[in-house]
Design a protein around this motif. Structure first.
Motif, mmCIF file in Angstrom:
data_model
loop_
_atom_site.group_PDB
_atom_site.id
_atom_site.type_symbol
_atom_site.label_atom_id
_atom_site.label_comp_id
_atom_site.label_asym_id
_atom_site.label_seq_id
_atom_site.Cartn_x
_atom_site.Cartn_y
_atom_site.Cartn_z
ATOM 1 N N GLY A 1 13.633 35.703 33.594
ATOM 2 C CA GLY A 1 12.561 36.432 34.294
ATOM 3 C C GLY A 1 13.111 37.145 35.518
ATOM 4 O O GLY A 1 12.947 38.363 35.688
ATOM 5 N N ALA A 2 13.806 36.413 36.356
ATOM 6 C CA ALA A 2 14.195 36.951 37.659
ATOM 7 C C ALA A 2 15.418 37.874 37.575
ATOM 8 O O ALA A 2 15.480 38.902 38.253
ATOM 9 C CB ALA A 2 14.486 35.791 38.612
ATOM 10 N N GLU B 1 14.496 41.206 35.850
ATOM 11 C CA GLU B 1 13.680 42.011 36.778
ATOM 12 C C GLU B 1 14.594 42.721 37.788
ATOM 13 O O GLU B 1 14.427 43.914 38.063
ATOM 14 C CB GLU B 1 12.673 41.121 37.515
ATOM 15 C CG GLU B 1 11.776 41.933 38.435
ATOM 16 C CD GLU B 1 10.930 41.073 39.356
ATOM 17 O OE1 GLU B 1 11.296 39.907 39.607
ATOM 18 O OE2 GLU B 1 9.903 41.595 39.838
ATOM 19 N N ALA B 2 15.567 41.991 38.314
ATOM 20 C CA ALA B 2 16.463 42.601 39.317
ATOM 21 C C ALA B 2 17.386 43.645 38.673
ATOM 22 O O ALA B 2 17.575 44.737 39.216
ATOM 23 C CB ALA B 2 17.297 41.514 39.990
ATOM 24 N N CYS C 1 17.907 39.256 43.576
ATOM 25 C CA CYS C 1 17.223 38.454 42.560
ATOM 26 C C CYS C 1 16.248 37.483 43.236
ATOM 27 O O CYS C 1 16.658 36.471 43.835
ATOM 28 C CB CYS C 1 18.264 37.695 41.729
ATOM 29 S SG CYS C 1 17.502 36.691 40.467
ATOM 30 N N ASP D 1 15.824 47.200 37.906
ATOM 31 C CA ASP D 1 15.100 47.847 39.012
ATOM 32 C C ASP D 1 15.409 49.350 39.050
ATOM 33 O O ASP D 1 16.537 49.757 39.368
ATOM 34 C CB ASP D 1 15.513 47.171 40.326
ATOM 35 C CG ASP D 1 14.665 47.640 41.493
ATOM 36 O OD1 ASP D 1 14.150 48.779 41.432
ATOM 37 O OD2 ASP D 1 14.522 46.875 42.453
ATOM 38 N N GLY E 1 10.922 38.895 31.661
ATOM 39 C CA GLY E 1 11.765 39.627 32.617
ATOM 40 C C GLY E 1 11.544 41.129 32.495
ATOM 41 O O GLY E 1 11.480 41.844 33.499
ATOM 42 N N CYS E 2 11.413 41.610 31.245
ATOM 43 C CA CYS E 2 11.190 43.051 31.031
ATOM 44 C C CYS E 2 9.833 43.463 31.607
ATOM 45 O O CYS E 2 9.697 44.510 32.246
ATOM 46 C CB CYS E 2 11.229 43.383 29.538
ATOM 47 S SG CYS E 2 12.860 43.165 28.816
ATOM 48 N N LYS E 3 8.857 42.597 31.380
ATOM 49 C CA LYS E 3 7.508 42.888 31.866
ATOM 50 C C LYS E 3 7.493 42.900 33.393
ATOM 51 O O LYS E 3 6.893 43.781 34.016
ATOM 52 C CB LYS E 3 6.570 41.785 31.350
ATOM 53 C CG LYS E 3 5.170 42.235 31.115
ATOM 54 C CD LYS E 3 4.468 41.181 30.297
ATOM 55 C CE LYS E 3 2.981 41.319 30.481
ATOM 56 N NZ LYS E 3 2.254 40.235 29.859
ATOM 57 N N ALA E 4 8.182 41.929 33.977
ATOM 58 C CA ALA E 4 8.215 41.848 35.443
ATOM 59 C C ALA E 4 8.855 43.113 36.026
ATOM 60 O O ALA E 4 8.468 43.572 37.097
ATOM 61 C CB ALA E 4 8.999 40.610 35.868
ATOM 62 N N ALA E 5 9.838 43.666 35.302
ATOM 63 C CA ALA E 5 10.514 44.875 35.791
ATOM 64 C C ALA E 5 9.704 46.129 35.459
ATOM 65 O O ALA E 5 10.041 47.220 35.923
ATOM 66 C CB ALA E 5 11.900 44.978 35.160
ATOM 67 N N GLY E 6 8.681 45.978 34.633
ATOM 68 C CA GLY E 6 7.859 47.134 34.244
ATOM 69 C C GLY E 6 8.589 48.078 33.308
ATOM 70 O O GLY E 6 8.315 49.276 33.302
#
Ligand SMILES: Cc1ncc(COP(=O)(O)O)c(C=O)c1O
Length: 396
Positions: A114-115, A118-119, A262, A122, A145-150
């Motif tokens: 996830g984290a 996301e990082a 991160c 970015d 993780g992909c969703k968190a990064a949009g």
């Protein structure tokens, strides 16, 4: 509150009606291969402790000693005062083992995916939206993780390197490219075409990220896993390594970047000393575990052969994880229950964890299983086959 409670209740009722409700069940670990549930002893074929290290005396000893010497908790995030020197020592050992410039310990595999993703994705840092090409059966934490990064994922058919290439070719000019895969797929026990993906990453200047959760420790030379050639490996200590936590391995630049960006590293308390002790001891044991790795592989090979002789599908499994794909959720539950009646614990895996129509038993082998336990499991499945309607699907 009343309104939202009603929505949750309606959802639960729907899960129940479809035989998809999940339950937490109290389990008492007894040995590496046995658990007790409600007073009954079961041989455990649902654990990811593939080498039995969760119960290894050296791992337990190191874990207890670290707790005695350094306390029960780490008290702060690694960027504050949680970064005890054991982190550095383990990260150096790990980087050497993986042939990477550097490694970074994270709290768990789910949190790492996830984290870290996301990082890495970015777009403000990359200066353009990343083009992320991913196997469609990747683990839920990678989707998270992909969703968190949009980011939008361009998903290719499971294990299909040719379609991966097509999806890479759809990237906008100048877009930073990533390929995202597991090495060993957690629900199927099959293996990604890593060599092809490594070649493709190099040809298209893409960054290959491989989640080696189920490879590290148990597969590859000396248990080094199956992510060789990946630019970034994410792995866990919670499966074959027998304890908890995760890592990212890659170039010094990537690891230094993650230390800056991160959130899961920066804003979360460092792993406790007892866990670091267990991780460190397990890494030291790895080179001497060839016999255990061979035993796991031989249990799984024997089981696959017997199931195929019975006409039961095991997908494309070639590792210690063997799915027995039966199709309907009810059939998977019935088979799991009938094995429980005979003292074997094998979990039924149903949608949404796996695609609709591919409900299965996920049988996971460990070096801690004896040949007799594997033979007994096979015999019990043979007899269950006679009275349960196991609808086989194409996937099976
Ligand atoms: C492929 C994969 N990645 C990540 C994870 C999450 O790891 P952890 O259990 O350490 O959170 C799992 C665990 O189920 C997994 O199968």
């Amino acid at each position: 509150m009343k309104q939202v409670e009603e929505s949750y209740k309606a959802f639960l009722a729907e899960c129940h009606a479809k035989n998809l409700q999940r339950h937490l069940c109290d389990v008492e670990p007894v040995t590496a291969a046995k658990i007790r549930v409600k007073g009954q002893l079961f041989v455990n074929f649902a654990s990811n402790d593939y080498l039995g290290l969760a119960h290894h005396p050296a791992v337990i000893e190191a874990s207890s000693q670290y707790a005695k010497d350094y306390g029960a908790g780490s008290s702060a995030s690694r960027l504050v005062t949680g970064n005890s020197h054991q982190f550095t020592e383990i990260e150096e050992k790990l980087a050497a083992l993986k042939g990477a410039e550097a490694a970074l310990i994270m709290a768990s595999g789910y949190q790492a995916n996830g984290a870290v993703l996301e990082a890495l994705f970015d777009k403000r840092i990359l200066k353009a939206a990343p083009h992320v090409v991913a196997d469609r059966l990747n683990h839920a934490s990678m989707h998270f993780g992909c969703k968190a990064a949009g980011v939008r994922q361009f998903r290719y058919h499971h294990l299909d390197a040719a379609q991966c290439r097509e999806k890479l070719e759809q990237a906008e000019p100048g877009a930073p490219k990533f390929i995202l895969t597991e090495t060993v797929f957690s629900m199927d026990g099959d293996v990604a075409p890593i060599k092809d993906l490594v070649g493709m990453a190099s040809a298209y200047d893409a960054c290959l990220i491989a989640d080696d959760a189920h490879g590290f420790g148990v597969l590859g030379k000396g248990g080094r896993g199956l992510a060789e050639g990946a630019d970034i490996t994410i792995g866990t200590f919670s499966k074959a390594m027998g304890s908890f936590g995760a890592y990212v391995a890659g170039s010094r630049g990537v690891i230094d970047y993650l230390i800056q960006r991160c959130g899961g590293l920066i804003y979360s308390t460092a792993l406790p000393p007892a866990t670091l002790g267990a991780i460190s001891a397990a890494i030291d044991l790895l080179p001497g575990l060839d016999e255990a790795r061979a035993k796991v592989a031989s249990h799984a090979a024997r089981f696959r052969q017997e199931m195929q002789a019975l006409g039961l599908g095991t997908g494309k499994s070639e590792t210690q994880i063997v799915p027995l794909i039966v199709g309907k959720a009810e059939a998977a539950l019935a088979l799991s229950n009938s094995l429980r009646d005979k003292g074997f614990w094998v979990t039924a895996i149903r949608p949404p964890t796996v695609p609709e129509g591919t409900s299965r038993l996920r049988v996971a082998f460990s070096a801690a299983h004896s040949d007799d336990e594997v033979a007994d499991l096979i015999a019990v499945i043979k007899s269950a086959r006679e009275h349960i309607d196991l609808e086989q699907t194409e996937a099976g």
